[in-house]
Design an enzyme around this catalytic site. Structure first.
Site, PDB file in Angstrom:
ATOM      1  N   ARG A  74      61.280  42.827  79.450  1.00 30.71           N
ATOM      2  CA  ARG A  74      61.354  41.840  80.752  1.00 30.71           C
ATOM      3  C   ARG A  74      62.698  42.334  81.346  1.00 30.71           C
ATOM      4  O   ARG A  74      62.918  42.287  82.442  1.00 30.71           O
ATOM      5  CB  ARG A  74      61.622  40.469  80.432  1.00 30.71           C
ATOM      6  CG  ARG A  74      61.856  39.583  81.542  1.00 30.71           C
ATOM      7  CD  ARG A  74      61.570  37.943  81.551  1.00 30.71           C
ATOM      8  NE  ARG A  74      61.310  37.591  80.068  1.00 30.71           N
ATOM      9  CZ  ARG A  74      62.446  36.977  79.433  1.00 30.71           C
ATOM     10  NH1 ARG A  74      63.654  37.173  79.934  1.00 30.71           N
ATOM     11  NH2 ARG A  74      62.247  36.457  78.170  1.00 30.71           N
ATOM     12  N   LYS A 130      50.313  48.748  98.076  1.00 29.55           N
ATOM     13  CA  LYS A 130      49.836  49.392  99.169  1.00 29.55           C
ATOM     14  C   LYS A 130      49.925  51.195  99.217  1.00 29.55           C
ATOM     15  O   LYS A 130      49.632  51.684  98.219  1.00 29.55           O
ATOM     16  CB  LYS A 130      50.318  48.885 100.262  1.00 29.55           C
ATOM     17  CG  LYS A 130      50.447  47.246 100.265  1.00 29.55           C
ATOM     18  CD  LYS A 130      49.136  46.635 100.471  1.00 29.55           C
ATOM     19  CE  LYS A 130      49.073  45.162  99.856  1.00 29.55           C
ATOM     20  NZ  LYS A 130      49.851  44.143 101.032  1.00 29.55           N
ATOM     21  N   ASP A 167      60.783  44.001 105.197  1.00 26.78           N
ATOM     22  CA  ASP A 167      59.664  44.469 104.640  1.00 26.78           C
ATOM     23  C   ASP A 167      58.954  45.842 105.057  1.00 26.78           C
ATOM     24  O   ASP A 167      58.567  45.826 106.253  1.00 26.78           O
ATOM     25  CB  ASP A 167      58.540  43.241 104.623  1.00 26.78           C
ATOM     26  CG  ASP A 167      57.263  43.688 103.767  1.00 26.78           C
ATOM     27  OD1 ASP A 167      57.071  44.923 103.606  1.00 26.78           O
ATOM     28  OD2 ASP A 167      56.430  42.741 103.348  1.00 26.78           O
ATOM     29  N   TYR A 203      53.260  39.196 107.064  1.00 20.81           N
ATOM     30  CA  TYR A 203      52.124  39.171 106.186  1.00 20.81           C
ATOM     31  C   TYR A 203      51.995  37.757 105.968  1.00 20.81           C
ATOM     32  O   TYR A 203      52.657  37.020 105.591  1.00 20.81           O
ATOM     33  CB  TYR A 203      52.473  39.887 104.828  1.00 20.81           C
ATOM     34  CG  TYR A 203      51.519  39.746 103.906  1.00 20.81           C
ATOM     35  CD1 TYR A 203      50.284  40.381 103.961  1.00 20.81           C
ATOM     36  CD2 TYR A 203      51.934  39.372 102.793  1.00 20.81           C
ATOM     37  CE1 TYR A 203      49.341  40.196 102.817  1.00 20.81           C
ATOM     38  CE2 TYR A 203      50.779  38.880 101.518  1.00 20.81           C
ATOM     39  CZ  TYR A 203      49.704  39.599 101.886  1.00 20.81           C
ATOM     40  OH  TYR A 203      49.049  39.295 100.571  1.00 20.81           O
TER      41      TYR A 203
HETATM   42  C1  LIG Z   1      50.249  43.286 100.858  1.00 23.08           C
HETATM   43  C2  LIG Z   1      51.483  42.750 101.419  1.00 23.08           C
HETATM   44  C3  LIG Z   1      52.521  42.155 100.644  1.00 23.08           C
HETATM   45  C4  LIG Z   1      52.245  41.474  99.500  1.00 23.08           C
HETATM   46  O1  LIG Z   1      52.203  42.356  98.317  1.00 23.08           O
HETATM   47  P1  LIG Z   1      51.182  42.072  97.336  1.00 23.08           P
HETATM   48  O2  LIG Z   1      51.543  43.182  96.285  1.00 23.08           O
HETATM   49  O3  LIG Z   1      49.704  41.874  97.706  1.00 23.08           O
HETATM   50  O4  LIG Z   1      51.774  40.785  96.634  1.00 23.08           O
HETATM   51  C5  LIG Z   1      53.664  41.806 101.235  1.00 23.08           C
HETATM   52  N1  LIG Z   1      54.243  42.250 102.623  1.00 23.08           N
HETATM   53  C6  LIG Z   1      53.383  43.063 103.086  1.00 23.08           C
HETATM   54  C7  LIG Z   1      53.778  43.849 104.614  1.00 23.08           C
HETATM   55  C8  LIG Z   1      52.042  43.463 102.744  1.00 23.08           C
HETATM   56  O5  LIG Z   1      51.120  44.066 103.477  1.00 23.08           O
END
Ligand SMILES: *Cc1c(COP(=O)(O)O)cnc(C)c1O
Length: 388
Positions: free
Chosen positions: A50, A198, A173, A102
């Site tokens: 962890r 992603k 982000d 998001y």
């Molecule tokens: C998908 C996404 C998230 C969240 O990520 P997860 O891996 O699905 O928890 C956050 N910000 C953006 C811009 C995203 O496309």
């Protein structure tokens, strides 16, 4: 000499020249929860997974290198990363956040962070003066650029100056462009967030999230938080993301090339009333993108002439799959109003421009002719039916 981003996806400079782990070229998966101590008061560098695990640590070093940060933390999903980041704040704190984010981030802020006493001003950071919304208790500015799904582009360097001047954190982000096309820390951001699910993973097969920073104090705080709250990425998933990152460069280039072809095709369709792609010179954020990013990405949002047309596309696609998520090698199509942004209140959704005629494409790396053939077939079928 600073290396190119494509090379940094493959080689971790600081570990070169050391022939570790039997000389394995692929970094080993240390599938272990705990580590033996050589003696009382001694540690081999790892105590419990962890806190840290060699495979995860290697991935974190690669991510820090890609975003030019001093530290990166790998978490079990993008949302786990954002939730951990929110632990920096206390009841009574205020954040300025982009209105178009998001959907999961909007849900977290509205349902969890607010309950914890944190308040938000949601504004259009790409066109409003952020400075007007700063209060005595404001602690941070949180943006995506381009935003999901409306592709609004915010000037990162300009926003960073406002943040510095007012002693606020700038959190970006960077999921939509990946570190291959954009590096917010270089432009003055304090924290970069990624959904590693992603583009970084890139194969629609693993969830992951990242926090990257170039500040010693934030790195220390995050290390305490990950140890204490426990959403660290598992060793095998760390390895999957490491494997994905190796081809980040060629995937991003190919997906972007395909996206440009699809944008041009969509623009020629009578049934399409709007195509939103930041690589189009008529996009309001085009000049800023040119300045702050090395590419425009492979996400396209577009609007159809009516709802029936949008829904029919989702029913008729076959190779292109109707699914949430983005950034993988396979092309996916999404209906933001009922999928990624279903939990965003309708009023806010519509204000942001997410209508029931809006679709979002995450363009993959298929042969572009096959993508165009599929869209040709789908549109022709629907046009035949709508006129028949
Ligand atoms: C998908 C996404 C998230 C969240 O990520 P997860 O891996 O699905 O928890 C956050 N910000 C953006 C811009 C995203 O496309």
């Amino acid at each position: 000499m600073a290396r190119g981003i494509g090379t940094k996806c493959l080689h971790l400079e600081e570990e070169e020249g050391r022939c570790n782990h039997y000389g394995a070229i692929s970094y080993p998966i240390f599938q272990t929860a705990t580590f033996a101590h050589p003696g009382v008061g001694k540690s081999a560098g790892y105590d419990y997974s962890r806190l840290q695990n060699p495979t995860r640590e290697h991935l974190e070093k690669v991510m820090a290198s890609l975003e030019n940060g001093i530290d990166a933390l790998a978490l079990s999903s993008g949302m786990a990363a954002i939730a951990l980041m929110m632990e920096l704040f206390r009841p009574g704190d205020h954040l300025i956040v982009d209105a178009d984010l998001y959907g999961g981030s909007i849900r977290l802020f509205g349902n969890i962070s607010e309950k914890n006493g944190i308040s938000f001003s949601s504004i259009d950071c790409h066109k409003e003066d952020v400075e007007n919304y700063i209060r005595e208790n404001t602690k941070a500015i949180y943006i995506e650029t381009p935003t999901n799904p409306m592709m609004n582009v915010t000037d990162i360097a300009k926003t960073a100056k406002i943040a510095k001047r007012n002693n606020l954190l700038l959190i970006v982000d960077n999921t939509f462009l990946s570190p291959y096309f954009q590096n917010p820390l270089d432009l003055g951001a304090d924290i970069v967030i990624h959904s590693g699910t992603k583009y970084l993973g890139g194969h629609n097969d693993a969830l992951a999230g990242f926090l990257v920073t170039n500040r010693e104090d934030l790195s220390e705080r995050f290390r305490f938080l990950i140890k204490t709250t426990g959403a660290a990425l598992a060793p095998f998933d760390s390895w999957l993301i490491l494997r994905g990152i190796k081809t980040l460069g060629i995937r991003m280039e190919k997906a972007q090339e395909n996206a440009v072809a699809l944008v041009n095709w969509l623009k020629g369709q009578k049934a399409v009333t709007k195509v939103i792609y930041p690589g189009l010179p008529e996009h309001p954020g085009y000049a800023i993108m040119k300045k702050q990013a090395r590419g425009f990405g492979a996400m396209i949002t577009f609007r159809l002439k009516n709802r029936e047309f949008a829904l029919a596309i989702l029913e008729k696609v076959r190779m292109i799959q109707f699914a949430e998520s983005l950034g993988g090698v396979e092309t996916l199509i999404t209906y933001p109003a009922t999928q990624t942004h279903a939990d965003v209140p309708q009023e806010r959704r519509e204000r942001n421009g997410i209508t029931d005629r809006t679709l979002r494409l995450s363009v993959g790396i298929e042969d572009v002719k096959d993508l165009l053939d599929e869209l040709d077939r789908v549109f022709a079928e629907i046009e035949g039916e709508q006129h028949g």
